[in-house]
Design a protein around this motif. Structure first.
Motif, PDB file in Angstrom:
ATOM      1  N   LYS A  46     -37.631  33.475   7.938  1.00  0.00           N
ATOM      2  CA  LYS A  46     -36.448  34.263   7.589  1.00  0.00           C
ATOM      3  C   LYS A  46     -35.639  33.677   6.437  1.00  0.00           C
ATOM      4  O   LYS A  46     -34.783  34.343   5.863  1.00  0.00           O
ATOM      5  CB  LYS A  46     -35.498  34.341   8.805  1.00  0.00           C
ATOM      6  N   ARG A  48     -33.620  31.260   7.103  1.00  0.00           N
ATOM      7  CA  ARG A  48     -32.350  31.170   7.838  1.00  0.00           C
ATOM      8  C   ARG A  48     -31.852  29.731   7.862  1.00  0.00           C
ATOM      9  O   ARG A  48     -32.629  28.810   8.095  1.00  0.00           O
ATOM     10  CB  ARG A  48     -32.600  31.652   9.273  1.00  0.00           C
ATOM     11  N   SER A 133     -32.858  38.694  14.767  1.00  0.00           N
ATOM     12  CA  SER A 133     -33.286  39.946  14.154  1.00  0.00           C
ATOM     13  C   SER A 133     -34.380  39.633  13.129  1.00  0.00           C
ATOM     14  O   SER A 133     -34.326  38.613  12.441  1.00  0.00           O
ATOM     15  CB  SER A 133     -32.101  40.638  13.495  1.00  0.00           C
ATOM     16  N   ASN A 135     -35.294  40.275  10.159  1.00  0.00           N
ATOM     17  CA  ASN A 135     -35.043  40.523   8.737  1.00  0.00           C
ATOM     18  C   ASN A 135     -35.033  39.189   8.004  1.00  0.00           C
ATOM     19  O   ASN A 135     -34.867  38.148   8.623  1.00  0.00           O
ATOM     20  CB  ASN A 135     -33.679  41.195   8.566  1.00  0.00           C
ATOM     21  N   SER A 141     -30.415  44.194   9.455  1.00  0.00           N
ATOM     22  CA  SER A 141     -31.384  44.033  10.547  1.00  0.00           C
ATOM     23  C   SER A 141     -32.366  45.195  10.559  1.00  0.00           C
ATOM     24  O   SER A 141     -32.024  46.317  10.186  1.00  0.00           O
ATOM     25  CB  SER A 141     -30.662  43.974  11.893  1.00  0.00           C
ATOM     26  N   HIS A 226     -23.203  39.625   4.963  1.00  0.00           N
ATOM     27  CA  HIS A 226     -24.313  39.651   5.892  1.00  0.00           C
ATOM     28  C   HIS A 226     -24.728  41.113   5.967  1.00  0.00           C
ATOM     29  O   HIS A 226     -23.961  41.965   5.585  1.00  0.00           O
ATOM     30  CB  HIS A 226     -23.776  39.212   7.247  1.00  0.00           C
TER      31      HIS A 226
HETATM   32 MG    MG Z   1     -29.490  38.755  12.534  1.00  0.00          MG
END
Ligand code: MG
Ligand code: TXA
Length: 356
Positions: A46, A48, A133, A135, A141, A226
């Motif tokens: 991701k 992330r 999620s 994404n 998402s 976001h």
């Molecule tokens: Mg999320």
């Protein structure tokens, strides 16, 4: 349901791989939630930040004490009322839950989804499934398998297509790890529904408005920008009639400046706008339809190559809090106030745009 696909997904997850699967909220990107190395693959796929914790997905309340210490009565009452379903509980974690899953926090987020495919996959894997999620970090998402592929094709071992997610917005997150229960992220399960079960609940600053630079949200994933489309986005606050008039004016200004503008509207209002691009997020008089199509519409604007997006707002319904939370974050809190706003909670928090 394709039993062989479910078995295969379970095998991949148990073997430390990544599987994207549908839930009733949005698609999740799953990995073994007790295996730090598997969880690390989620962060890599991701893009992330590693301090943003994951939600563990389970299929039975009996698993709760295995993951969470000192589970308070309020947690069981909420689980009884809203599980399986779109609610996540934040609790004190046990030593079994790796810090690599909780972003280094001593708390853990747990959810029991209701989607039959999600439940079958978690059961087949035989372990709690960590699933954010599905994404790429910062993007809207995914509510369809196609959205997952847009962001993560080639980065995951398997994507299970279960059609469109039912709700379209991520779960309500409620922190019951100490003190009065606090909503960290609004969702389909509203403040009113929660307080009917556990009494008065608090709202985190990430819910009530824009985050200040120096205040850390309790849910690290709730940072300001976001769910964002690529184009600059502005949310117009006010009554539907005031909003419509102000957006028409803004469209005129954008056209004069040679900017390609898109309008995020509803089926009821679409015909009022003369705009290069119009996208309907469902029907205003059916807020569920707005929730369900919001992320799809934000993604669709990216394909239209617009320079700016003017969005209507959706304050009025109980679901409006969750819809507005995502819309304002997608817009990085760029707002235009078009009139008197009576009920909107985030009203003191926008970065007002002043037209030249
Ligand atoms: Mg999320
Ligand atoms: O509906 C959902 O919740 C979806 C589906 C797939 O279940 N999942 C989801 O996960 O939205 P994600 O990772 O996109 O969002 C999880 C949010 C983040 O904002 C994260 O910071 C917060 O939950 N979170 C997770 N663990 C937490 C914890 N221990 N304390 C506070 N916030 C936490």
């Amino acid at each position: 349901m394709d039993e062989s696909a479910i078995c295969e997904a379970g095998r991949v997850l148990a073997g430390g791989g990544l599987v994207a699967f549908p839930t009733e909220t949005v698609y999740g990107l799953g990995a073994n939630g007790l295996d730090e190395e598997a969880a690390a693959k989620i962060y890599a796929a991701k893009g992330r930040p590693s301090d943003n914790p994951l939600i563990l997905h389970i299929t039975s309340v009996e698993e709760l004490p295995f993951l969470a210490e000192e589970v308070p009565q309020a947690a069981y009452a909420l689980a009884e009322a809203f599980w399986p379903g779109p609610m996540t509980l934040v609790l004190r974690k046990t030593a079994r839950v790796p810090y690599g899953v909780t972003g280094g926090l001593d708390t853990v987020a747990v959810r029991m989804p209701s989607h039959p495919v999600a439940r079958a996959i978690i059961r087949a894997a035989g372990v709690p499934i960590a699933a954010p999620s599905a994404n790429a970090s910062g993007r809207p998402s995914p509510t369809k398998a196609l959205h997952v592929l847009e962001d993560l094709d080639g980065r995951v071992d398997m994507v299970v297509d279960g059609g469109t997610a039912g709700i379209g917005l991520e779960s309500t997150i409620i922190d019951v790890s100490g003190g009065r229960p606090m909503i960290l992220r609004p969702g389909y399960i509203t403040e009113e529904m929660l307080s009917a079960v556990v009494g008065k609940v608090e709202l985190d600053t990430a819910v009530t408005g824009m985050l200040q630079e120096d205040i850390k949200p309790r849910a690290p994933g709730m940072k300001s920008r976001h769910y964002a489309p690529k184009a600059e986005m502005t949310v117009f606050l006010g009554s539907p009639a005031e909003v419509c008039a102000a957006i028409e004016e803004a469209l005129g200004r954008a056209a004069a400046a040679g900017r390609r503008a898109g309008v995020l509207c509803t089926e009821e209002s679409e015909r009022f706008y003369d705009a290069p691009v119009k996208k309907c997020a469902g029907r205003r008089n059916e807020p569920e339809s707005v929730a369900l199509s919001l992320y799809d519409v934000l993604r669709a604007f990216d394909r239209e190559q617009v320079d700016c997006i003017f969005s209507e707002s959706f304050e009025e319904s109980p679901l409006g809090g969750a819809i507005m939370n995502r819309l304002l974050k997608a817009a990085g809190y760029r707002t235009v106030r078009c009139g008197r706003i009576s009920s909107f909670r985030g009203q003191n928090a926008g970065l007002d745009v002043h037209w030249q």
